[in-house]
Scaffold this motif. Structure first.
Motif, mmCIF file in Angstrom:
data_model
loop_
_atom_site.group_PDB
_atom_site.id
_atom_site.type_symbol
_atom_site.label_atom_id
_atom_site.label_comp_id
_atom_site.label_asym_id
_atom_site.label_seq_id
_atom_site.Cartn_x
_atom_site.Cartn_y
_atom_site.Cartn_z
ATOM 1 N N LEU A 185 0.837 -1.204 0.000
ATOM 2 C CA LEU A 185 0.000 0.000 0.000
ATOM 3 C C LEU A 185 0.869 1.250 0.000
ATOM 4 N N ARG A 186 1.959 1.206 0.766
ATOM 5 C CA ARG A 186 2.855 2.361 0.806
ATOM 6 C C ARG A 186 3.498 2.570 -0.558
ATOM 7 N N ARG A 187 3.901 1.457 -1.171
ATOM 8 C CA ARG A 187 4.553 1.560 -2.474
ATOM 9 C C ARG A 187 3.601 2.145 -3.506
ATOM 10 N N ARG A 188 2.335 1.843 -3.355
ATOM 11 C CA ARG A 188 1.340 2.367 -4.303
ATOM 12 C C ARG A 188 0.979 3.818 -4.035
ATOM 13 N N GLY A 189 1.417 4.325 -2.880
ATOM 14 C CA GLY A 189 1.100 5.717 -2.579
ATOM 15 C C GLY A 189 -0.128 5.889 -1.706
ATOM 16 N N ILE A 190 -0.520 4.827 -1.021
ATOM 17 C CA ILE A 190 -1.587 4.973 -0.029
ATOM 18 C C ILE A 190 -0.941 5.563 1.220
ATOM 19 N N LEU A 191 -1.471 6.680 1.674
ATOM 20 C CA LEU A 191 -0.834 7.414 2.773
ATOM 21 C C LEU A 191 -1.201 6.811 4.124
ATOM 22 N N PRO A 192 -0.243 6.866 5.065
ATOM 23 C CA PRO A 192 -0.551 6.357 6.418
ATOM 24 C C PRO A 192 -1.766 7.065 7.020
ATOM 25 N N GLU A 193 -1.918 8.358 6.722
ATOM 26 C CA GLU A 193 -3.062 9.113 7.256
ATOM 27 C C GLU A 193 -4.380 8.472 6.839
ATOM 28 N N ALA A 194 -4.422 7.996 5.587
ATOM 29 C CA ALA A 194 -5.666 7.417 5.078
ATOM 30 C C ALA A 194 -5.976 6.110 5.790
ATOM 31 N N ILE A 195 -4.948 5.307 5.991
ATOM 32 C CA ILE A 195 -5.153 4.018 6.668
ATOM 33 C C ILE A 195 -5.569 4.268 8.113
ATOM 34 N N THR A 219 -10.683 7.917 0.615
ATOM 35 C CA THR A 219 -10.061 8.539 1.790
ATOM 36 C C THR A 219 -8.666 9.028 1.431
ATOM 37 N N ASN A 220 -7.933 8.186 0.698
ATOM 38 C CA ASN A 220 -6.573 8.540 0.308
ATOM 39 C C ASN A 220 -6.559 9.750 -0.636
ATOM 40 N N ARG A 221 -7.535 9.763 -1.539
ATOM 41 C CA ARG A 221 -7.629 10.842 -2.520
ATOM 42 C C ARG A 221 -7.781 12.201 -1.839
ATOM 43 N N LYS A 222 -8.539 12.174 -0.743
ATOM 44 C CA LYS A 222 -8.784 13.396 0.031
ATOM 45 C C LYS A 222 -7.447 14.013 0.484
ATOM 46 N N GLU A 380 8.672 6.186 -8.256
ATOM 47 C CA GLU A 380 9.449 5.171 -7.549
ATOM 48 C C GLU A 380 10.926 5.233 -7.907
ATOM 49 N N ASP A 381 11.194 5.483 -9.183
ATOM 50 C CA ASP A 381 12.586 5.500 -9.613
ATOM 51 C C ASP A 381 12.823 6.740 -10.467
ATOM 52 N N ARG A 382 13.693 7.598 -9.971
ATOM 53 C CA ARG A 382 13.945 8.871 -10.624
ATOM 54 C C ARG A 382 14.833 8.737 -11.853
ATOM 55 N N HIS A 383 15.546 7.612 -11.971
ATOM 56 C CA HIS A 383 16.458 7.444 -13.108
ATOM 57 C C HIS A 383 15.697 6.991 -14.354
ATOM 58 N N SER A 384 14.784 6.049 -14.155
ATOM 59 C CA SER A 384 14.029 5.564 -15.314
ATOM 60 C C SER A 384 12.640 6.207 -15.361
ATOM 61 N N PHE A 385 12.374 7.125 -14.439
ATOM 62 C CA PHE A 385 11.051 7.739 -14.314
ATOM 63 C C PHE A 385 9.941 6.704 -14.317
ATOM 64 N N ARG A 386 10.104 5.766 -13.374
ATOM 65 C CA ARG A 386 9.055 4.776 -13.187
ATOM 66 C C ARG A 386 8.144 5.229 -12.051
ATOM 67 N N PHE A 387 6.863 5.347 -12.386
ATOM 68 C CA PHE A 387 5.851 5.685 -11.400
ATOM 69 C C PHE A 387 5.107 4.414 -11.018
ATOM 70 N N VAL A 388 4.508 4.421 -9.838
ATOM 71 C CA VAL A 388 3.570 3.360 -9.479
ATOM 72 C C VAL A 388 2.206 4.020 -9.360
ATOM 73 N N TYR A 389 1.248 3.447 -10.026
ATOM 74 C CA TYR A 389 -0.100 4.006 -10.072
ATOM 75 C C TYR A 389 -0.778 3.860 -8.710
ATOM 76 N N THR A 390 -1.406 4.920 -8.241
ATOM 77 C CA THR A 390 -2.096 4.856 -6.951
ATOM 78 C C THR A 390 -3.578 4.543 -7.165
ATOM 79 N N HIS A 391 -4.282 5.464 -7.716
ATOM 80 C CA HIS A 391 -5.685 5.261 -8.100
ATOM 81 C C HIS A 391 -6.116 6.466 -8.928
ATOM 82 N N ALA A 392 -7.348 6.410 -9.415
ATOM 83 C CA ALA A 392 -7.822 7.490 -10.276
ATOM 84 C C ALA A 392 -7.969 8.788 -9.490
#
Ligand SMILES: [Zn+2]
Length: 392
Positions: A185-195, A219-222, A380-392
């Motif tokens: 969840l953290r890797r996906r960008g779900i914030l601790p506040e939301a959990i 909740t996370n989107r908020k 996630e990775d600044r060298h290859s500009f790899r993002f991990v999708y969180t949600h819409a």
């Protein structure tokens, strides 16, 4: 244990495992229980001395032999362990008679002066079993609070299944974004506040609670809405040659429309011979008929001449508004940054390849971003500009 025998609360049972099971099922107490106290104590001493082999004798607590739950019926408090074959990690084979989980817990809690027991709802039956010991000794049982498990709908949370899956190569690790582990969840960008907010909202109750993914996302989107600045990512890019009618186009894109103090990014497109090139999402343009008009976000209104060329109509936002033009994200071809977004589609990991506007280079690792018309993502990775999708 000795005191319990003297109090008539426990007896040594020399029945076989099968007999114990049969008697339990039938709700009958075996003859072992009616041996006189002296004999019980003698058998107990022999148990401690190692006169019995594993399975030949156990110490059982006298409970309610008709209790609706058969496992409560005269449950086993001590058993003989063959410590030659299974030595204890600390004391080796020094002792042969060992307390069961429930006996040890009950006595430990009392000796340590425990006042409150917090444990999972699956322990409720153990609380009931352990209370018998407290009653025999006249002790007060601590306050026991049982809570249910918190789950996420549709997610695999079983630790053994996850471990097996990782070993079998089904998952890339505990942070595989198809899982709902905290790391994933953290890797996906779900914030601790939301959990935390969801947990507080669900509260502590004895029943198992399930959080829907939709609820977690909203909740996370908020929290992300305010945190994440806006950037343009172009999936499956298509190169368009733009006839500009000027030698330069400049786009000013606010980092966040609700927070003007975060500033504006300027994207300059040089068009020395009246032409420049941009990338646009193929899926948004490929199906449009020639002559269609659309707006490149923050830049210009354009008209498609064919699938590789377009001309700038004007720069006016109101023109786009009045004509209700579709507004799409883009990236200047010369400075476009190859980027990829890792996401889950129908249970499979997918890497969506594309290009991003050069503005993404200001993002730091683990920084959240809202990719226009694509969704929230975390770098996630600044060298290859790899993002991990969180949600819409
Ligand atoms: Zn027996």
């Amino acid at each position: 244990a000795k005191r319990l025998i003297e109090l008539g609360g426990a007896y040594v049972c020399t029945c076989s495992k099968e007999e114990i099971g049969r008697n339990r099922a039938a709700g009958t107490r075996c003859a072992c229980a009616s041996r006189p106290a002296e004999e019980q104590l003698e058998l107990w001493e022999r148990m401690l001395a190692g006169d019995f082999e594993e399975g030949e004798a156990v110490l059982r607590l006298k409970t309610d032999i008709k209790h609706p739950n058969p496992s409560v019926r005269d449950w086993i408090a001590f058993r003989v362990i063959d410590t030659e074959r299974h030595p204890h990690p600390l004391v080796g084979s020094k002792y042969v008679a060992w307390p069961t989980y429930n006996f040890a817990c009950a006595i430990d809690d009392h000796l340590m002066g425990i006042t409150h027991i917090l444990r999972g709802a699956e322990h409720e039956i153990n609380t009931l079993k352990q209370k018998y010991i407290y009653e025999y000794f006249g002790w007060t049982y601590p306050t026991a609070i049982h809570f249910g498990r918190l789950g996420i709908e549709g997610a695999i949370l079983s630790k053994s299944k996850i471990r097996e899956g990782i070993r079998a190569g089904l998952y890339t690790g505990y942070d595989d974004i198809r899982l709902a582990t905290l790391r994933a969840l953290r890797r996906r960008g779900i914030l601790p506040e939301a959990i935390r907010e969801l947990m507080m909202h669900v509260g502590i109750k004895a029943s198992t609670a399930r959080i829907s993914l939709e609820n977690l996302y909203s909740t996370n989107r908020k929290y992300l809405e305010a945190k994440a600045n806006r950037y343009m990512f172009v999936p499956h890019p298509l190169k368009l040659k733009l006839r500009t009618g000027s030698s330069e186009l400049i786009a000013r894109i606010p980092r966040h429309p609700s927070y003007p103090e975060r500033g504006v990014r300027e994207l300059k497109l040089a068009a020395p011979s009246g032409y420049c090139e941009v990338y646009v999402p193929q899926d948004d343009v490929a199906h449009l008929p020639t002559g269609s008009e659309l707006r490149l976000l923050g830049l210009a209104n354009i008209k498609l001449l064919n699938l590789s060329t377009a001309e700038v109509v004007n720069l006016d936002v109101d023109y786009a508004r009045t004509k209700k033009l579709p507004i799409i994200q883009w990236a200047p071809a010369e400075e476009a940054v190859p980027a990829v977004v890792l996401m889950v589609k129908e249970g499979t990991l997918v890497e969506v390849k594309g290009v991003a506007e050069p503005g993404v280079t200001e993002l730091k690792t683990s920084e959240h971003a809202q990719l226009y018309r694509f969704g929230f993502a975390i770098l996630e990775d600044r060298h290859s500009f790899r993002f991990v999708y969180t949600h819409a």
